[in-house]
Structure formats: structure tokens, C-alpha cells
Design a protein around this motif. Structure first.
Motif, PDB file in Angstrom:
ATOM      1  N   GLU B  61       0.830  -1.204   0.000  1.00 20.27           N
ATOM      2  CA  GLU B  61       0.000   0.000   0.000  1.00 20.27           C
ATOM      3  C   GLU B  61       0.857   1.242   0.000  1.00 20.27           C
ATOM      4  OE1 GLU B  61      -3.151  -0.012   2.890  1.00 20.27           O
ATOM      5  OE2 GLU B  61      -3.054  -2.188   2.918  1.00 20.27           O
ATOM      6  N   ALA B  62       0.412   2.236  -0.679  1.00 18.91           N
ATOM      7  CA  ALA B  62       1.170   3.467  -0.780  1.00 18.91           C
ATOM      8  C   ALA B  62       0.760   4.457   0.293  1.00 18.91           C
ATOM      9  CB  ALA B  62       0.964   4.073  -2.167  1.00 18.91           C
ATOM     10  N   VAL B  63       0.259   3.933   1.416  1.00 14.44           N
ATOM     11  CA  VAL B  63      -0.229   4.803   2.484  1.00 14.44           C
ATOM     12  C   VAL B  63       0.843   5.718   3.029  1.00 14.44           C
ATOM     13  CG1 VAL B  63      -0.994   4.751   4.896  1.00 14.44           C
ATOM     14  CG2 VAL B  63      -2.102   3.318   3.209  1.00 14.44           C
ATOM     15  N   TYR B  64       2.073   5.179   3.114  1.00 13.02           N
ATOM     16  CA  TYR B  64       3.114   5.941   3.771  1.00 13.02           C
ATOM     17  C   TYR B  64       3.845   6.866   2.811  1.00 13.02           C
ATOM     18  CZ  TYR B  64       2.126   2.084   6.818  1.00 13.02           C
ATOM     19  OH  TYR B  64       1.498   1.154   7.571  1.00 13.02           O
ATOM     20  N   GLY B  65       3.367   6.958   1.634  1.00 12.50           N
ATOM     21  CA  GLY B  65       3.975   7.916   0.728  1.00 12.50           C
ATOM     22  C   GLY B  65       5.092   7.302  -0.083  1.00 12.50           C
ATOM     23  N   SER B  66       6.117   6.850   0.572  1.00 10.48           N
ATOM     24  CA  SER B  66       7.220   6.258  -0.186  1.00 10.48           C
ATOM     25  C   SER B  66       7.373   4.811   0.253  1.00 10.48           C
ATOM     26  CB  SER B  66       8.508   7.025   0.067  1.00 10.48           C
ATOM     27  OG  SER B  66       8.799   6.991   1.440  1.00 10.48           O
ATOM     28  N   ALA B  67       7.455   3.936  -0.690  1.00  8.29           N
ATOM     29  CA  ALA B  67       7.608   2.531  -0.330  1.00  8.29           C
ATOM     30  C   ALA B  67       9.002   2.307   0.232  1.00  8.29           C
ATOM     31  CB  ALA B  67       7.399   1.653  -1.566  1.00  8.29           C
ATOM     32  N   GLU B  94       1.573  -0.486  14.631  1.00 13.31           N
ATOM     33  CA  GLU B  94       1.589  -0.123  13.223  1.00 13.31           C
ATOM     34  C   GLU B  94       1.848   1.347  13.051  1.00 13.31           C
ATOM     35  OE1 GLU B  94      -1.336  -3.623  11.742  1.00 13.31           O
ATOM     36  OE2 GLU B  94      -1.764  -1.594  11.055  1.00 13.31           O
ATOM     37  N   TRP B  95       1.317   2.144  13.971  1.00  9.38           N
ATOM     38  CA  TRP B  95       1.626   3.573  13.921  1.00  9.38           C
ATOM     39  C   TRP B  95       3.126   3.777  14.091  1.00  9.38           C
ATOM     40  CZ3 TRP B  95      -1.202   7.260  12.046  1.00  9.38           C
ATOM     41  CH2 TRP B  95      -2.612   7.093  12.028  1.00  9.38           C
ATOM     42  N   CYS B  96       3.731   3.000  14.997  1.00 13.91           N
ATOM     43  CA  CYS B  96       5.182   3.104  15.202  1.00 13.91           C
ATOM     44  C   CYS B  96       5.905   2.829  13.894  1.00 13.91           C
ATOM     45  CB  CYS B  96       5.667   2.075  16.228  1.00 13.91           C
ATOM     46  SG  CYS B  96       5.232   2.498  17.900  1.00 13.91           S
ATOM     47  N   HIS B 101       8.876   4.836   9.166  1.00 16.33           N
ATOM     48  CA  HIS B 101       9.018   5.030   7.721  1.00 16.33           C
ATOM     49  C   HIS B 101       9.081   6.499   7.361  1.00 16.33           C
ATOM     50  CE1 HIS B 101       8.849   0.914   6.830  1.00 16.33           C
ATOM     51  NE2 HIS B 101       7.585   0.729   7.110  1.00 16.33           N
ATOM     52  N   LEU B 102       8.398   7.308   8.181  1.00 19.13           N
ATOM     53  CA  LEU B 102       8.424   8.741   7.924  1.00 19.13           C
ATOM     54  C   LEU B 102       9.616   9.390   8.612  1.00 19.13           C
ATOM     55  CD1 LEU B 102       4.611   9.446   8.425  1.00 19.13           C
ATOM     56  CD2 LEU B 102       5.851   9.437   6.272  1.00 19.13           C
ATOM     57  N   ASN B 103      10.530   8.523   9.107  1.00 17.60           N
ATOM     58  CA  ASN B 103      11.754   8.996   9.765  1.00 17.60           C
ATOM     59  C   ASN B 103      11.515   9.755  11.063  1.00 17.60           C
ATOM     60  OD1 ASN B 103      13.719   7.892   8.113  1.00 17.60           O
ATOM     61  ND2 ASN B 103      13.380   9.479   6.565  1.00 17.60           N
ATOM     62  N   LEU B 104      10.380   9.470  11.717  1.00 15.17           N
ATOM     63  CA  LEU B 104      10.126  10.096  13.027  1.00 15.17           C
ATOM     64  C   LEU B 104      10.488   9.086  14.108  1.00 15.17           C
ATOM     65  CD1 LEU B 104       6.737  11.784  12.125  1.00 15.17           C
ATOM     66  CD2 LEU B 104       8.879  12.956  12.590  1.00 15.17           C
ATOM     67  N   HIS B 105      11.786   8.703  14.123  1.00 15.54           N
ATOM     68  CA  HIS B 105      12.184   7.581  14.958  1.00 15.54           C
ATOM     69  C   HIS B 105      11.998   7.855  16.447  1.00 15.54           C
ATOM     70  CE1 HIS B 105      13.757   5.297  11.630  1.00 15.54           C
ATOM     71  NE2 HIS B 105      14.355   6.386  11.187  1.00 15.54           N
ATOM     72  N   ASP B 106      12.276   9.088  16.855  1.00 15.03           N
ATOM     73  CA  ASP B 106      12.188   9.350  18.293  1.00 15.03           C
ATOM     74  C   ASP B 106      10.743   9.230  18.795  1.00 15.03           C
ATOM     75  OD1 ASP B 106      12.392  12.986  18.065  1.00 15.03           O
ATOM     76  OD2 ASP B 106      11.665  11.471  16.656  1.00 15.03           O
ATOM     77  N   LYS B 107       9.793   9.708  17.962  1.00 12.69           N
ATOM     78  CA  LYS B 107       8.379   9.581  18.364  1.00 12.69           C
ATOM     79  C   LYS B 107       7.983   8.111  18.424  1.00 12.69           C
ATOM     80  CE  LYS B 107       7.257  14.090  18.003  1.00 12.69           C
ATOM     81  NZ  LYS B 107       8.622  14.596  17.895  1.00 12.69           N
ATOM     82  N   ALA B 108       8.477   7.341  17.423  1.00 12.45           N
ATOM     83  CA  ALA B 108       8.147   5.914  17.371  1.00 12.45           C
ATOM     84  C   ALA B 108       8.688   5.218  18.618  1.00 12.45           C
ATOM     85  CB  ALA B 108       8.723   5.291  16.114  1.00 12.45           C
TER      86      ALA B 108
END
Lengths: 387, 146
Positions: B61-67, B94-96, B101-108
Motif C-alpha cells: 500500500e502506498a499509504v506511507y507515501g514512499s515505499a 503499526e503507527w510506530c 518510515h516517515l523517519n520520526l524515529h524518536d516519536k516511534a
């Protein structure tokens, strides 16, 4: 009760009755005259560990003086077809015992195991997965019978390349095959005093194919009102099987996966279409101790072929063959099933008891069960334990 | 690319099921077609405890913008990443994954640690984990741990 002498004062009548009930011998089996004539059984040693484990069965049968004689035929997985003379022999004897035949991956050559089942129309495959005392597994009280449709479904073998890079694989389900496998499963449950039959399916996705299977199961269920019937989707089935296998009894499946879940008592039969049956049977076998110990057979209207319960195409690795450490238990228990099928219940009981004794003692076990014995050592132990 | 550093093996699905229940540690990452993936992922879930503890990502799925780099586009495969060190409630996990994937590692990491701490504490656990807490209680406990 003529002819019995009661030693005065040694036991009350009530005590004698109790003793008799607990004595371990059931009411005798009364044969027809001539039932003791030796029966011919086609023997296919097969590939890999096959020859080792079939030799084990031959040795134990000889030691028991069982009324069977084996007609051995060489069949190997790399042959194009099962030789006609082998099929003739099975048609004559009606019963066959075989080791696994190596199944090539890809390459367009169909599996000989599958070919044999289709040629002889062995439409029901049965695997009994149960805990053996002396073999601790993660779960207890497992006693699952998986009944799998053997001739169609995903195993129809119909594949073609539409355009390069796109392959179509046909899953064929027919009312005829679904009905007869459902009938077999319910009949099995009825004859073996099993309480539940569970159909395993994926009808939420394959609405027509698995829907047809379910319809057939439901229709047959109405004819057996005393047997509980339920359905379970195959993925949930997998999950339940690894977490609560004691809930299953008889499972009926189409060709791939066989699962059945019985309600709280461990009395379930599963009926499944072909592919599900394959996966379920293997998972159940793994839960209960592994493919080295689970017995199974394939049966049709006219013939029966007995082999190890799960993974008929898994013939073990070279090292196992070289060091002769294959586990003969699965095929020995399958041959006990065969003896019952041939109506030699006493020989079947003796064989089964001897095998169970060896396992529960734990002294002679092959590598897959955590021991260090060779196949021969296990065989000698079984023979030593025969009544 | 890490050619040659990743071991590649093939296993027939029935054999795989059997090996899985006997010794799941044999496997690392599994890739398979749709139906098998459906079954194996639920099988794994049963092995670790409950369906809600396992997270899955549909890479097609292309939900995250970039595969992601490692997966092609529109392959139709479902990959199951089984974390060896912790279990995470599936939806929040899954949100993590998405955040990573969106490079928000600290939030994850924040969310993941909150989940792990909540489960480890053992005070609020939903029925499938053996507890009696309601979803909202479990969620509030996670929020408290953030």
C-alpha cells in the motif's frame, strides 16, 4: 460363567467383576473362519529415509508373525509416473504401505505421492495427531484427527503461464468431492465415538470454492444430529491450533489444510479442503511431537495406502539416511492402523502397545525426539517390548 | 545493498508449519504469497500469545507515501516482522512502523517504550493477554507512560 473356579474367600464377586473390568483385555474379537489367512500388502520403500523405516515395519511384523506378507516395489520420486505394475499390485492387494517419495519443487513434474492418490482415488487422507506419554510437548491432551480431501482443490495441478511473468493456478472444488469427504468425516466420527466435526475453510475470501465445500459439510451434518458441527476459518484455525490444540477433535478440510476444532472435550474431527489440510495436519503433527511420530493413511472406496502422517514428501536429509537415525515410530503406528484396517485388531494392539512402551520408557529414541538411538535400536526395543 | 550478507532459504509450506511449531527460533524473516502469509501470520500470533500482539505491514500500500527500499511496489506480499524482544499492541505498533518510515524515529521509540512498559507492568492488560482491562483503560495506561 461355567468353568470358572472361585477360590473361596479370596475375592468377593464384586471384587472379581472389578478386577475383570480393569484387566486390560476387552471382550474378544470373533473372526470369521479364514480371516487368519495371510494378506498381501504392497510395500513401497520410497526415497530417503523410506527404505529404513519400511524395513523397520517389516522386521516388527516378522517378529509378531503377523498374517501379512509384503510385495516390495521400487518407486522413486524422480520417475515420471508410478509404474503400472505397482498400481496393479495395489489394486489386487487393496492395501499398500509406503515410505515417502521425494517431490521435486517446481519443474512441472507432478508429485508421485499425489499421483498415487489420484490414480487410486484415495480421496480421504487421515492423520491422527496425539500426545504420546513420555514425549513432552508444549501442549497436553492433544488428540486431533485431520481428514483431508485428497484429490482436488489447490492440488488439481492445473497451472499455466498466461503471459511471461503471470501464472494462473486453478483451484477446483466440486460438490461431488466435497460431499464425499464430508460424509467420510462424519462417518469416521460416528464410528469412532468422536463428538465434534469442524470444517476448516476460507470462505470469506474464496466465497464460491470454499462456500461450496461448506454447503456440502452442512448438508451432511444434518444427517448426524448427535455429532456437533462447527466451522472455522483457516487462519484462525492455525492460531487456535498452536495455542489451544486440546480444543480440537476431528477436522475436515479441503485439500490444503485440515483442521478441526472440537469444543472443550478433546474429541474433534476436522474436515478440510486439500491445501488447508496439508498445513493443518503438519501443524498439528508438530504440536503433538513431530512428523516422526504421527501416523496416517489415505483411503478411497476400494483401496488404502498407509504412510507417515504428515509431510509425505519430506524424505529426511542425507545425514539422517547415512547414519540410519530415521524415526520409525510414525510408520510403525501407521502399520498398526493398517492392521486394524485389515481386521487384525490384536496384532494392531500389540504393535501399538510396544511402540508406546518404548516411547514412554524414553531409553531408545531417535534424534528428532531428543535421543541418540539409531533406527535399528528403536526397532529392537519395540520387538523386545512385544507381548 | 547487502548482497551476500543475507542468507536466503526456501521451505515448503507444510514443512514450514511443522518446523514453526517445533522451533520458531529457526526463522527470521519470512516472505510468502497471500494465503500462506495469512495462515502463517496467525500461527505466529498464536505462538506469541494473541493476534493483537503481532503487527503487520502491508508493503504494497502506498499509504506511507514512499515505499520502503527493501520492498518493491505492488508486490502483494504481506511480511511479518516478529520482534524478538518485545510485543506491541498491534494497532499502536503499526503507527510506530509508520512513524519510522516517515523517519520520526524518536516519536516511534516513545510510543513503543510506553507500550512495552505498560505490558511489563502488568497492571492493565486486555483479555487476550490474560487480564481484565478494557481497551480504554489499556490505552490510558499507555498514555500515562509516555
Amino acid at each position: 460363567m461355567g468353568g470358572r473356579s472361585i477360590a473361596a474367600g479370596s475375592m468377593t464377586l464384586k471384587g472379581m467383576v472389578k478386577h475383570a473390568i480393569g484387566s486390560g483385555r476387552s471382550v474378544t474379537y470373533m473372526p470369521r473362519p479364514g480371516d487368519g489367512a495371510p494378506r498381501g500388502v504392497t510395500l513401497i520403500p520410497g526415497d530417503g529415509i523410506g527404505p529404513l523405516v519400511t524395513r523397520a515395519v517389516e522386521q516388527v511384523m516378522e517378529a509378531m508373525h503377523a498374517p501379512v506378507y509384503f510385495e516390495r516395489y521400487e518407486v522413486h520420486g524422480d520417475m515420471k509416473r508410478v509404474p503400472e505394475e505397482v498400481l496393479e499390485s495395489i489394486r489386487k492387494n487393496k492395501v499398500c504401505l509406503k515410505g515417502g517419495l521425494k517431490t521435486p519443487v517446481g519443474g512441472g513434474v507432478s508429485s508421485l505421492n499425489v499421483q498415487l492418490r489420484k490414480e487410486l482415488d484415495l480421496y480421504a487422507s487421515l492423520v491422527n495427531c496425539f500426545n504420546l506419554p513420555g514425549l513432552p510437548t508444549r501442549h497436553h491432551n492433544v488428540d486431533i484427527v485431520v481428514i483431508r480431501e485428497n484429490t482436488e482443490g489447490e492440488y488439481s495441478g492445473l497451472e499455466h503461464e498466461v503471459v511471461p511473468g503471470v501464472v494462473e493456478s486453478l483451484k477446483v472444488m466440486t460438490k461431488f468431492c466435497s460431499e464425499r469427504i464430508a460424509k467420510y468425516a462424519f462417518e469416521y466420527a460416528y464410528l469412532n465415538n468422536r463428538k465434534t466435526v469442524t470444517a476448516v475453510h476460507k470462505a470469506n475470501i474464496m466465497k464460491l470454492a470454499d462456500g461450496l465445500f461448506l454447503e456440502s459439510c452442512r448438508q451432511v451434518a444434518t444427517k448426524y444430529p448427535s455429532i456437533r458441527y462447527n466451522e472455522i476459518i483457516v487462519d484462525n484455525c492455525c492460531m487456535q491450533l498452536v495455542s489451544k490444540p486440546e480444543r480440537f477433535d476431528v477436522m475436515v478440510t479441503g485439500n490444503s489444510l485440515r483442521f478441526s476444532f472440537p469444543p472443550q472435550n478433546n474429541d474433534m474431527n476436522n474436515v478440510t479442503p486439500n491445501l488447508y489440510g496439508n498445513l493443518v495436519a503438519n501443524t498439528a503433527a508438530g504440536i503433538a511431537g513431530g512428523t516422526g511420530v504421527m501416523p496416517g493413511g489415505n483411503v478411497g472406496g476400494d483401496h488404502a495406502v498407509f504412510e507417515q502422517g504428515a509431510s509425505a514428501g519430506n524424505v529426511g536429509n542425507e545425514k539422517l539416511v547415512e547414519q540410519k537415525e530415521a524415526n520409525p515410530v510414525a510408520l510403525l503406528l501407521s502399520s498398526a492402523m493398517m492392521l486394524r484396517h485389515l481386521r487384525f485388531p490384536s496384532f494392531a494392539d500389540r504393535l501399538e502397545t510396544a511402540v508406546k512402551r518404548v516411547i514412554s520408557e524414553g531409553k531408545y529414541m531417535t534424534k528428532d525426539l531428543g535421543g541418540v538411538s539409531t533406527t535399528q535400536e528403536v526397532v529392537h526395543a519395540v520387538i523386545a517390548n512385544l507381548d | 545493498a547487502v548482497n551476500g550478507m543475507i542468507k536466503y532459504e526456501e521451505v515448503v509450506i507444510d514443512n514450514c508449519c511443522m518446523m514453526f511449531v517445533k522451533n520458531p527460533a529457526l526463522f527470521d524473516v519470512l516472505v510468502m504469497p497471500n494465503l500462506y502469509g495469512d495462515n502463517i501470520s496467525d500461527l505466529c500470533a498464536g505462538l506469541v500469545g494473541a493476534a493483537t500482539l503481532v503487527r503487520g505491514i502491508a508493503l504494497a500500500e502506498a499509504v506511507y507515501g514512499s515505499a520502503p527500499d527493501i520492498a518493491g511496489k505492488n508486490m502483494g506480499f504481506e511480511c511479518l516482522f516478529h520482534e524478538k524482544f518485545g510485543k506491541s499492541n498491534c494497532f499502536t505498533a503499526e503507527w510506530c512502523s509508520m512513524l519510522r518510515h516517515l523517519n520520526l524515529h524518536d516519536k516511534a521509540d516513545l510510543i513503543q517504550n510506553a507500550i512495552l512498559n505498560t505490558i511489563a507492568e502488568g497492571k492493565y492488560q486486555t483479555a487476550d493477554l490474560g487480564g481484565k482491562a478494557k481497551t480504554i483503560e489499556f490505552t490510558n495506561a499507555i498514555i500515562d507512560h509516555l
